[in-house]
Design a protein around this motif. Structure first.
Motif, PDB file in Angstrom:
ATOM      1  N   PRO A  18     -33.944 -46.643  12.558  1.00 22.30           N
ATOM      2  CA  PRO A  18     -35.326 -46.608  14.360  1.00 22.30           C
ATOM      3  C   PRO A  18     -33.757 -47.758  15.042  1.00 22.30           C
ATOM      4  O   PRO A  18     -32.891 -48.654  15.173  1.00 22.30           O
ATOM      5  N   GLU A  19     -33.843 -46.939  16.440  1.00 28.88           N
ATOM      6  CA  GLU A  19     -32.993 -47.349  17.625  1.00 28.88           C
ATOM      7  C   GLU A  19     -33.745 -49.065  17.842  1.00 28.88           C
ATOM      8  O   GLU A  19     -35.039 -49.162  17.448  1.00 28.88           O
ATOM      9  N   GLY A  20     -33.333 -49.708  18.601  1.00 32.99           N
ATOM     10  CA  GLY A  20     -33.731 -50.920  19.022  1.00 32.99           C
ATOM     11  C   GLY A  20     -35.168 -50.645  20.315  1.00 32.99           C
ATOM     12  O   GLY A  20     -34.653 -50.293  20.839  1.00 32.99           O
ATOM     13  N   SER A  21     -35.696 -51.135  19.927  1.00 31.74           N
ATOM     14  CA  SER A  21     -36.999 -52.536  20.864  1.00 31.74           C
ATOM     15  C   SER A  21     -36.855 -53.144  21.469  1.00 31.74           C
ATOM     16  O   SER A  21     -37.388 -54.200  20.373  1.00 31.74           O
ATOM     17  N   ILE A  22     -38.234 -53.002  22.064  1.00 34.85           N
ATOM     18  CA  ILE A  22     -38.516 -54.892  23.080  1.00 34.85           C
ATOM     19  C   ILE A  22     -40.177 -54.808  22.516  1.00 34.85           C
ATOM     20  O   ILE A  22     -40.715 -55.681  22.747  1.00 34.85           O
ATOM     21  N   GLN A  23     -40.400 -53.558  22.064  1.00 29.06           N
ATOM     22  CA  GLN A  23     -41.952 -53.656  20.995  1.00 29.06           C
ATOM     23  C   GLN A  23     -42.325 -54.880  19.935  1.00 29.06           C
ATOM     24  O   GLN A  23     -43.351 -54.991  20.313  1.00 29.06           O
ATOM     25  N   PRO A  24     -41.557 -55.392  18.958  1.00 26.69           N
ATOM     26  CA  PRO A  24     -42.206 -56.797  18.939  1.00 26.69           C
ATOM     27  C   PRO A  24     -41.847 -57.559  18.926  1.00 26.69           C
ATOM     28  O   PRO A  24     -42.667 -58.904  18.488  1.00 26.69           O
ATOM     29  N   MET A  25     -40.478 -58.000  20.134  1.00 29.70           N
ATOM     30  CA  MET A  25     -41.204 -59.270  20.590  1.00 29.70           C
ATOM     31  C   MET A  25     -42.269 -59.100  22.003  1.00 29.70           C
ATOM     32  O   MET A  25     -43.277 -59.833  22.006  1.00 29.70           O
ATOM     33  N   LEU A  26     -42.608 -58.166  22.552  1.00 25.81           N
ATOM     34  CA  LEU A  26     -43.706 -57.244  23.821  1.00 25.81           C
ATOM     35  C   LEU A  26     -45.376 -57.827  22.356  1.00 25.81           C
ATOM     36  O   LEU A  26     -46.277 -59.070  23.021  1.00 25.81           O
ATOM     37  N   LEU A  27     -45.572 -57.349  21.803  1.00 21.57           N
ATOM     38  CA  LEU A  27     -46.240 -57.743  20.704  1.00 21.57           C
ATOM     39  C   LEU A  27     -46.594 -59.659  20.294  1.00 21.57           C
ATOM     40  O   LEU A  27     -47.220 -60.375  20.382  1.00 21.57           O
ATOM     41  N   ALA A  28     -45.293 -59.971  19.652  1.00 17.18           N
ATOM     42  CA  ALA A  28     -45.458 -61.381  19.756  1.00 17.18           C
ATOM     43  C   ALA A  28     -45.921 -61.895  20.473  1.00 17.18           C
ATOM     44  O   ALA A  28     -46.579 -62.831  20.424  1.00 17.18           O
ATOM     45  N   ALA A  49     -55.038 -60.113  24.154  1.00 17.65           N
ATOM     46  CA  ALA A  49     -55.271 -59.726  22.798  1.00 17.65           C
ATOM     47  C   ALA A  49     -55.126 -57.989  23.419  1.00 17.65           C
ATOM     48  O   ALA A  49     -55.461 -57.340  22.445  1.00 17.65           O
ATOM     49  N   ILE A  50     -55.795 -57.658  24.425  1.00 20.29           N
ATOM     50  CA  ILE A  50     -55.575 -56.313  25.123  1.00 20.29           C
ATOM     51  C   ILE A  50     -54.645 -56.205  25.088  1.00 20.29           C
ATOM     52  O   ILE A  50     -53.894 -54.345  24.763  1.00 20.29           O
ATOM     53  N   GLY A  51     -53.228 -56.525  25.041  1.00 25.35           N
ATOM     54  CA  GLY A  51     -51.994 -55.836  25.720  1.00 25.35           C
ATOM     55  C   GLY A  51     -51.159 -55.852  24.180  1.00 25.35           C
ATOM     56  O   GLY A  51     -50.687 -54.782  24.211  1.00 25.35           O
ATOM     57  N   ALA A  52     -52.029 -57.050  22.988  1.00 19.98           N
ATOM     58  CA  ALA A  52     -51.479 -56.712  21.709  1.00 19.98           C
ATOM     59  C   ALA A  52     -51.462 -55.478  21.201  1.00 19.98           C
ATOM     60  O   ALA A  52     -50.947 -55.090  20.669  1.00 19.98           O
ATOM     61  N   VAL A  53     -52.981 -55.190  21.149  1.00 17.73           N
ATOM     62  CA  VAL A  53     -53.567 -53.453  21.224  1.00 17.73           C
ATOM     63  C   VAL A  53     -52.628 -52.479  21.423  1.00 17.73           C
ATOM     64  O   VAL A  53     -52.292 -51.689  21.263  1.00 17.73           O
ATOM     65  N   TRP A  54     -52.275 -52.609  23.131  1.00 18.84           N
ATOM     66  CA  TRP A  54     -51.144 -51.369  23.373  1.00 18.84           C
ATOM     67  C   TRP A  54     -50.588 -51.803  23.409  1.00 18.84           C
ATOM     68  O   TRP A  54     -50.121 -50.343  22.848  1.00 18.84           O
ATOM     69  N   VAL A  55     -49.538 -52.067  22.991  1.00 21.83           N
ATOM     70  CA  VAL A  55     -48.384 -52.304  22.608  1.00 21.83           C
ATOM     71  C   VAL A  55     -48.500 -52.089  20.819  1.00 21.83           C
ATOM     72  O   VAL A  55     -47.258 -50.925  20.696  1.00 21.83           O
ATOM     73  N   SER A  56     -49.086 -52.752  20.381  1.00 20.82           N
ATOM     74  CA  SER A  56     -49.513 -51.610  18.470  1.00 20.82           C
ATOM     75  C   SER A  56     -49.857 -50.633  19.401  1.00 20.82           C
ATOM     76  O   SER A  56     -48.891 -49.614  18.065  1.00 20.82           O
ATOM     77  N   VAL A  57     -49.871 -49.932  19.536  1.00 21.57           N
ATOM     78  CA  VAL A  57     -50.379 -48.351  19.076  1.00 21.57           C
ATOM     79  C   VAL A  57     -49.721 -47.533  20.235  1.00 21.57           C
ATOM     80  O   VAL A  57     -48.680 -46.683  19.811  1.00 21.57           O
ATOM     81  N   ARG A  58     -48.874 -47.574  21.098  1.00 26.93           N
ATOM     82  CA  ARG A  58     -47.238 -47.454  21.493  1.00 26.93           C
ATOM     83  C   ARG A  58     -46.429 -47.580  20.307  1.00 26.93           C
ATOM     84  O   ARG A  58     -45.600 -46.999  20.446  1.00 26.93           O
ATOM     85  N   TRP A  59     -46.297 -49.082  19.965  1.00 26.05           N
ATOM     86  CA  TRP A  59     -45.715 -48.822  18.689  1.00 26.05           C
ATOM     87  C   TRP A  59     -45.656 -47.641  17.478  1.00 26.05           C
ATOM     88  O   TRP A  59     -44.401 -47.492  17.133  1.00 26.05           O
ATOM     89  N   ILE A  60     -46.929 -48.178  17.191  1.00 25.42           N
ATOM     90  CA  ILE A  60     -47.212 -46.822  16.414  1.00 25.42           C
ATOM     91  C   ILE A  60     -46.891 -45.225  17.122  1.00 25.42           C
ATOM     92  O   ILE A  60     -46.450 -44.069  15.715  1.00 25.42           O
ATOM     93  N   ARG A  61     -46.977 -44.908  18.377  1.00 31.22           N
ATOM     94  CA  ARG A  61     -46.938 -43.789  18.450  1.00 31.22           C
ATOM     95  C   ARG A  61     -45.424 -43.420  18.546  1.00 31.22           C
ATOM     96  O   ARG A  61     -45.007 -42.182  18.290  1.00 31.22           O
TER      97      ARG A  61
END
Length: 76
Positions: A18-28, A49-61
């Protein structure tokens, strides 16, 4: 070789990384904000909590789109 061993892929088969992503750092970061908000201020906790849900949804998508772009292969 045991009958339970999976066959090794032929030489030259591509390996998907997979390509590099900033999403794991944003989720943390957002999880940390939510946990700090529990002790400091409720609105901070809600925002985290809203930010964590938002990043999780984007990461899964993004992961689903990336998986759909992979070439199909036979698992026999």
């Amino acid at each position: 070789m045991s009958p339970l061993d999976r066959p090794t892929p032929p030489a030259g088969e591509e390996i998907h990384l997979p390509e590099g992503s900033i999403q794991p750092m944003l989720l943390a970061f957002f999880i940390t904000v939510a946990l700090v908000g529990v002790t400091v201020a409720t609105p901070l906790s809600i925002a985290g909590a809203i930010g964590a849900v938002w990043v999780s949804v984007r990461w899964i998508r993004d992961a689903r789109h990336e998986l759909a772009d992979l070439p199909a292969h036979d698992e026999h």
